[in-house]
Structures are given as structure tokens and as C-alpha cells.
Design a protein around this motif. Structure first.
Motif, PDB file in Angstrom:
ATOM      1  N   LYS A 139     125.256 -15.967  55.259  1.00 32.00           N
ATOM      2  CA  LYS A 139     124.750 -17.168  55.915  1.00 32.00           C
ATOM      3  C   LYS A 139     124.156 -18.103  54.874  1.00 32.00           C
ATOM      4  CE  LYS A 139     119.936 -17.033  56.973  1.00 32.00           C
ATOM      5  NZ  LYS A 139     118.915 -17.267  57.969  1.00 32.00           N
ATOM      6  N   ALA A 140     124.206 -19.377  55.175  1.00 33.13           N
ATOM      7  CA  ALA A 140     123.631 -20.374  54.282  1.00 33.13           C
ATOM      8  C   ALA A 140     122.145 -20.541  54.582  1.00 33.13           C
ATOM      9  CB  ALA A 140     124.358 -21.702  54.425  1.00 33.13           C
ATOM     10  N   TYR A 141     121.412 -21.022  53.585  1.00 29.24           N
ATOM     11  CA  TYR A 141     119.972 -21.244  53.718  1.00 29.24           C
ATOM     12  C   TYR A 141     119.712 -22.720  53.429  1.00 29.24           C
ATOM     13  CZ  TYR A 141     119.717 -16.148  53.417  1.00 29.24           C
ATOM     14  OH  TYR A 141     119.888 -14.802  53.639  1.00 29.24           O
ATOM     15  N   ASP A 142     119.014 -23.383  54.337  1.00 30.14           N
ATOM     16  CA  ASP A 142     118.780 -24.826  54.217  1.00 30.14           C
ATOM     17  C   ASP A 142     117.290 -25.117  54.225  1.00 30.14           C
ATOM     18  OD1 ASP A 142     121.591 -26.335  54.736  1.00 30.14           O
ATOM     19  OD2 ASP A 142     121.497 -24.501  55.932  1.00 30.14           O
ATOM     20  N   ILE A 143     116.915 -26.162  53.485  1.00 33.62           N
ATOM     21  CA  ILE A 143     115.529 -26.602  53.466  1.00 33.62           C
ATOM     22  C   ILE A 143     115.473 -28.082  53.116  1.00 33.62           C
ATOM     23  CG2 ILE A 143     115.158 -26.043  51.024  1.00 33.62           C
ATOM     24  CD1 ILE A 143     112.307 -25.178  51.757  1.00 33.62           C
ATOM     25  N   LEU A 144     114.477 -28.762  53.680  1.00 31.92           N
ATOM     26  CA  LEU A 144     114.198 -30.153  53.326  1.00 31.92           C
ATOM     27  C   LEU A 144     112.927 -30.150  52.498  1.00 31.92           C
ATOM     28  CD1 LEU A 144     115.148 -33.119  53.817  1.00 31.92           C
ATOM     29  CD2 LEU A 144     113.443 -33.207  55.652  1.00 31.92           C
ATOM     30  N   LEU A 145     113.008 -30.542  51.237  1.00 34.06           N
ATOM     31  CA  LEU A 145     111.875 -30.536  50.327  1.00 34.06           C
ATOM     32  C   LEU A 145     111.785 -31.880  49.638  1.00 34.06           C
ATOM     33  CD1 LEU A 145     109.612 -28.730  49.063  1.00 34.06           C
ATOM     34  CD2 LEU A 145     111.211 -28.285  47.193  1.00 34.06           C
TER      35      LEU A 145
END
Length: 736
Positions: free
Chosen positions: A21-27
């Protein structure tokens, strides 16, 4: 010793493989996506050369912090349920062993995020941290390590020093102690030279962990002879320590079965099954057999020893062979520690920095990785020592290595190496020395292992002053004390190359010795940048020239895979020749080694082969080549045996910068495929290797080397085997 049986491999519970699975974040108002857990782990680490080559390092500091923020949010249960698989989607044997954890403790921790786990450890004492470590897989340990800064890596490792000891004849790793492995390596395994280097180390209070030699010649006869010699030195000096010759584990098993004193069993480990089996010729099942053999038949089994195995690791070996399964170097390293944990070893140390700039480019990368390695090993319950080291073709320096050593001593490393003056005369790299070990003891108020210290004080190597503090005694640093006469001492002196003197200034070598050492290092480093004289080889010696994918020296040094393959157009121009032998000459890491040896060696080698009727192809020269180039050329020309004459990395002696090796790569014939597969545990094995090293004036002279290589080549072609399988046929009692 009490018998301990590891959990049978197939009885270790592992989760089912899952789709990545992919891992996403807004930073910082920017979106980051990491394609899977392996990518996330790689991006969360500091940028290192090997991870950059593998495409796993973060592109910048913001992306790295994005990865760390995401990693902090993942639970231990999530990491448990997301096994990192190989290219076939399989949980390999090394990963499987890492799942052999304490289930009860894990159940109390499984809902913690990695960020919470980090905070828990920082708030805990050593015993609680050790308990936590027994519930973690290597992947979990690598993940939390990527969240720690330098202070935290040192602080937590220091807390783990108490309880990290291991027992053979000596107990190594007790609080307040710093031990060392005395490493008397010699380029030709000359017993007189080994004696002098052993005496030098013992005279400086080194060797309380081990007298451990890396052999130049890995055969049962030679390893048995060196083991008996080390045993004799130990008995004659009375030093309470243990011995080991760091040959392949199959060779050591055969030596033990033949009656040789294999007191500690050694093997290098890798963090993926493909590297362990394909490149190191080892399986988990073989390690289990070796451990059982040592428990039942090892010489120390009835002497109170609790631990009898020794493992070396080091970030980057999986990357170097391009068999890292998409994992970053620190994660592979932690998986090594999970494998080592299975055997309750006496000693484990890394040799991060040993490979070169393709894994660790400079002082920072080497130092940070060493701090990671030390903490990860200690967290997983290992009696962890360290060998921060470097090679001259990297940008790591002696000063950088010394800074790493000081930090690791502060972190509570169990032991370091003792390579005389830090210059390994056989392996051509630079490590810690007996002078360094004693300097660290004096800086950090540390002592040798207690059993050894009693002996050393009786010898006058150490004394206690009126305040009860340990000091160097009148016999510290005097190797001649172990010789029967001055003439015996002088005879031994003549047998050791690059012995620049034994004069000391306090715990350090004298200024004159240090200046001579550093001057030779400087000359040797320059040898890396010498150009191979291709025109002489083609025009005068009749070679044909081929070209590798490494079109510049910078590419050649930083990305070894480019030197392992021919340029595409060059490769397409070749047609099968079906010769018995193809000779390949390449500069490797020292063109000077080729220039100083090839004219004397080549005629002897060619005459030896042709006298037996073997068909040899026109000799090939390639600039910027690596060891594995033999396979690409061999596959193109369909030769049975490729003899790769290659310049080795320069050591710390101007003369040793001319050292060459012969890698004899045998293409396994169809009729031998099944036997080779069974012997190695690798069903896809295509190539086997035998190696003859240290070919230079003060090692194995070129003319003599030509005969030795020809003899080995004839053995390989006669028996249809190379490497350990050949030795098993020459000596049928070698372990299979």
C-alpha cells in the motif's frame, strides 16, 4: 554449556503476504507519496550512497521528514502485518527468522506507534529496553532507529551496555570494560608474521575478546594449520582468551570435524536470503547445523562457555550485489541482527565502511551508520562490538574514523578491533588498532575483561597506581617480551610487511611511526587514480580491449554495477568462442597492481594452461572493471572458466598498492548443476569462485602466482567445481 535449540524455521509464525500500500502525507502544504513500506523506510533514513544508488533515499530534507512523520504514525502491529517480501512475493528465510520474537511482550506493545515506542524507550531503563527489543523484528528495529537523533542513538545504546555481555573463556561486554579482537592478518598467512602481530597486540592489552585472523587462503589444511598455531600462541603466552580463523563456515566445520581447535565459529551474514545464499554460500539451515556442531563438539563446551558463535555484518553488502529486495541498507542490517540473535552469539560486529564509496561515501555517512548499527544490535540483545573502518577509494578519512570510534566508545561498544597501526596488511582496509583501544580505555576510564586483566597485570602490561587506577605497566607495548631471545624477535620482525616500528608515546604510536604510516597511506590512495596502460597491454602483450558500462572513474568508484557489465554495443559484438579458459585483466581499484605484476605472471599462467592442452581465448583487457565482469564476459564468450586478474584496493603501504588478485569464475556445467545447487542451497546457481589474493612482491610474487593460478585452474576444470565445492572434492570431509 547448556544446549539451546533454535525454533525450527518452518515453525516460526509469519503473517500472510499482503499487497503493498502507498503512504501519503501533506507536509508544509506539499503532498508526499511513498509507494510502499520499503520506500517509506528508505526515505526516512539519512541520505547514504548505497540508498541513493538503489533509488530509496529521500530527495531532500523535507521529503525525509515527511517520511519520518508518516513512519512515526505506524503501529508495531502494522509493521508485523506488512512483511517485506522478495521479488517473488515470498517471505525469505532471513525475514522469517526475524519473526521469531517474544509473543507475550509483543502483545503488550503491538498497538504502539513507532513514535510512541521511541518515547517509551527514552523514558525506560536498560532492562525494560532489552525486554522490548526481544519483541521486535529487524524491520521494527530499523524503523524506530530512523526516528532517533545522534544523542538518542548513543543514549539508548549506553543504557543497553549493562546486560550485553557474553561468556566464552572471558566475559566480554561487562560495564566498565572495553575489549578488543586482536586481528593478526598477514597477506600470505605467514605463521611467523602472525606470531609477531599477535605478540604486539597482547603486549598492548588487546585480544581479550578474541585472537581472530582473516585468512588469505581458505582451505581446510591452511585453516587447520593457522588454528593450531593460534592455539599454541595462546597456550604459550597464557593469555585467557579464545581463538577463531574467519574462513567460510563450511571450512571451519570441516576443520572442527578433523580435530582442529575451532573455539569460536564465524560467519559473515546478510539481510536477504538471496545475498546470504547466492553470494555467501550459506543458508539458515547450514547455520543451524554449525551451531549444533559447536554446542555438541566445540572445544569450549565443557569450560563454562555460554556463547560460541561470531558474526560480522555491515551496511551495504546486499546493495553491492543488487540483491537487497528493494530494502534500504539499515533495514537489511537490522535483519542481519535478527538472524544473529537466533544463535546467542559471543561476538557480533559491523564493518560498515569496509565496502567503499558505493555504500558510504564520506565520514558522515560511515559514522551515522555505525551509530545506527550499534544501537540496533544492542536493542536486539546482541553483544555488539564495532569496527568503524574505511578504504582508500572512499572519502572517509582516518580522522573521521577516529571520531566515529570515540562516539561508539561513548555509546558503550563491547569491543573494537586491534589491527596493528590500523593498517590491515591482508584485507587492504583501515580499522582500529591496539593503540586506539588503549587510548579509548584511558579516555573513558575502561578496563579489559577481568580474566584477561589479571593475566596482563601479572605480565606487567598493566599496573594499578596508589589510587587503584589502572595504568600501562612497564611491559606495555613490548612484543619482544614473548620471544625467547632478541634474535627470535628480529626474525619475526622480518616477516611482517608495513611494520613501521614499535615505538610508542604513551598509548599512541610515536610521531615517527605515525608519520611513516600516514605517508604510505597518502601514496597508496593516489594509486587509485592511476590510469591503466591499455595501449601497452594491447600493442605489446597482444590483448584485445573491451569496454564496460563505467565510462568514467567517478562512475566506476561510486556505482560498482557499471563495472560488472560490458557496454551494450561491446557486448553485442562478441560471439561464443567455447574456450576452456578466458583470461581477463582489469584495473579494478589499482592500475598499478596490473602494471607491476602482469608481465611476470601472464607467461607462466599461459604456459601452465597450454601445457595441459587447454584452449585459451585471446586475453581481454577492460578499464574500470569489477570482479563480476567475469560473468558477463563468460556468458558472452561461453568459456568454461574466466580468470579475472584485477587490481585490489590499495592498502596502507606503498608497496601493497601494487597488490593484485585472481578471481577464478567457473561457469557451472549442466551436468554439475544439480550437485552445485544441493551443495550451495541455491537452485539457480550459475557461477562458482575460487580466489588467490595478495599477489605482489611482499605477498605472493607474480611469477609464483602464475603457477599457483594455473594449478587452481586445472583443479577447477578437472573436477568441474570451484570455491567451497571444489575444496569439498579435494578434501571429502568438508561440510556440505
Amino acid at each position: 554449556m547448556s544446549i539451546f535449540c533454535p525454533t525450527p524455521l518452518q515453525q516460526i509464525d509469519t503473517p500472510a503476504s499482503t499487497d503493498p500500500k502507498a503512504y501519503d502525507i501533506l507536509l508544509m502544504q506539499k503532498h508526499y507519496r511513498f509507494r510502499n513500506l520499503a520506500h517509506l523506510l528508505g526515505a526516512a533514513d539519512v541520505s547514504k550512497a548505497g540508498d541513493r544508488i538503489a533509488g530509496l533515499a529521500a530527495s531532500d530534507e523535507i521529503e525525509r521528514e515527511a517520511a519520518r512523520s508518516l513512519l512515526s504514525q505506524q503501529t508495531l502491529q502494522h509493521l508485523y502485518d506488512t512483511p517485506l517480501t522478495d521479488a517473488e512475493g515470498r517471505i525469505d528465510s532471513v525475514m522469517r527468522v526475524n519473526y521469531d520474537i517474544n509473543p507475550a511482550t509483543f502483545n503488550t506493545l503491538r498497538q504502539l506507534t513507532l513514535g510512541e515506542l521511541k518515547d517509551l524507550m527514552l523514558a525506560s531503563k536498560g532492562p525494560r529496553i532489552r525486554e522490548i527489543g526481544q519483541a521486535l523484528t529487524g524491520v521494527m528495529v530499523a524503523a524506530v532507529t530512523k526516528l532517533l537523533d545522534v544523542h538518542e542513538l548513543i543514549l539508548l545504546a549506553k543504557r543497553l551496555k549493562n546486560g550485553a555481555a557474553a561468556q566464552a573463556r572471558t566475559r566480554v561486554g561487562l560495564p566498565g570494560t572495553l575489549s578488543s579482537r586482536l586481528q593478526p592478518n598477514h597477506p600470505t598467512d605467514n605463521l611467523a608474521g602472525i606470531s609477531l602481530l599477535t605478540y604486539a597486540g597482547l603486549s598492548m592489552g588487546a585480544g581479550d575478546a578474541l585472537l581472530g585472523l582473516n585468512p588469505a587462503i581458505d582451505t581446510v589444511d591452511n585453516i587447520s594449520a593457522v588454528l593450531h598455531h593460534l592455539d599454541r600462541l595462546r597456550r604459550e603466552t597464557g593469555a585467557p582468551t579464545q581463538i577463531c580463523v574467519l574462513s567460510h563456515i563450511k571450512t571451519q566445520m570441516a576443520c572442527l570435524q578433523g580435530g582442529a581447535p575451532v573455539e569460536i565459529m564465524f560467519q559473515s551474514l546478510a539481510g536477504t536470503e538471496r545475498t546470504l545464499t547466492d553470494e555467501f554460500d550459506v543458508t539458515v539451515e547450514l547455520l543451524d547445523q554449525a551451531y549444533e556442531l559447536m554446542q555438541n563438539h566445540g572445544p569450549l563446551r565443557d569450560s563454562g562457555a555460554e556463547n560460541v558463535m561470531y558474526f560480522e555484518t555491515g551496511q551495504g553488502s546486499e546493495l553491492t550485489y543488487n540483491k537487497h529486495n528493494g530494502l534500504d541498507m539499515a533495514t537489511c542490517e537490522a535483519l542481519c541482527y535478527g538472524l544473529a540473535r537466533r544463535y546467542r552469539p559471543f561476538m557480533v560486529n559491523n564493518v560498515t565502511g569496509f565496502i567503499g564509496p558505493e555504500t558510504h561515501l564520506d565520514n558522515f555517512e560511515m559514522t551515522y551508520s555505525c551509530l545506527q548499527d550499534h544501537f540496533m544490535g544492542k536493542l536486539m540483545g546482541l553483544p555488539m562490538g564495532m569496527a568503524p573502518c574505511f578504504t582508500l577509494h572512499s572519502q572517509v578519512t582516518a580522522e573521521g574514523q577516529q571520531m566515529a570510534t570515540e562516539l561508539l566508545a561513548a555509546a558503550g561498544a563491547n569491543f573494537f578491533m586491534d589491527v596493528y597501526l590500523g593498517n590491515d596488511r591482508m584485507l587492504a582496509y583501515f580499522d582500529t588498532s591496539g593503540h586506539d583501544d588503549q587510548t579509548l580505555r584511558e579516555i573513558h576510564n575502561l578496563e579489559p575483561a577481568p580474566e584477561y586483566l589479571s593475566w596482563a597485570m601479572a605480565k606487567g602490561i598493566f599496573i594499578r597506581n596508589e589510587e587503584g587506577e589502572l595504568e600501562r605497566g612497564p611491559n606495555w607495548g613490548k612484543p619482544e617480551q614473548f620471544c625467547a631471545s632478541e634474535s627470535d624477535y628480529q626474525r619475526l620482525l622480518e616477516s611482517v610487511p608495513a611494520a613501521y616500528g614499535f615505538d610508542n608515546a604513551g598509548p599512541r604510536p610515536s610521531n615517527q611511526v605515525a608519520r611513516t604510516l600516514r605517508s604510505n597511506q597518502a601514496v597508496a590512495r593516489e594509486a587509485i587514480y592511476a590510469d591503466l596502460n591499455v595501449n601497452k597491454l594491447t600493442d605489446v602483450l597482444g590483448f584485445r580491449q573491451l569496454i564496460t558500462r563505467a565510462n568514467t572513474r567517478e562512475t566506476h568508484l561510486s556505482n560498482p554495477e557499471t563495472g560488472a557489465y560490458l557496454d551494450t554495443h561491446c557486448r553485442l559484438s562478441l560471439v561464443p568462442e567455447f574456450t576452456d579458459v578466458q583470461i581477463l585483466v582489469t584495473d579494478g581499484l589499482s592500475a598499478e597492481a596490473i602494471h607491476h605484476n602482469i608481465e611476470q605472471l601472464l607467461p607462466v599462467l599461459q604456459d601452465g594452461l597450454q601445457s595441459q592442452g587447454y584452449r585459451c581465448g585471446q586475453a581481454v583487457v577492460c578499464q574500470y572493471g569489477r570482479v563480476k565482469l567475469a560473468e558477463d564476459i563468460g556468458n558472452a564468450l561461453q568459456s568454461r572458466l574466466i580468470i579475472n586478474l584485477i587490481g585490489e584496493r590499495p592498502g596502507g603501504d606503498a608497496m601493497a598498492s601494487r597488490s593484485m588478485s585472481a578471481y577464478l569464475a567457473y561457469r557451472v556445467a549442466d551436468e554439475h548443476q544439480q550437485q552445485a545447487a544441493i551443495f550451495s542451497g541455491n537452485p539457480d546457481i550459475e557461477w562458482e569462485y575460487s580466489v588467490i589474493s595478495n599477489i605482489y612482491q611482499k605477498g605472493l610474487p607474480a611469477t609464483e602466482a602464475g603457477s599457483v593460478i594455473a594449478e587452481k585452474a586445472i583443479q577447477i576444470l578437472t573436477h568441474g567445481a570451484a570455491g567451497n565445492r571444489l575444496e569439498a572434492q579435494l578434501k571429502p570431509h568438508v561440510a556440505a
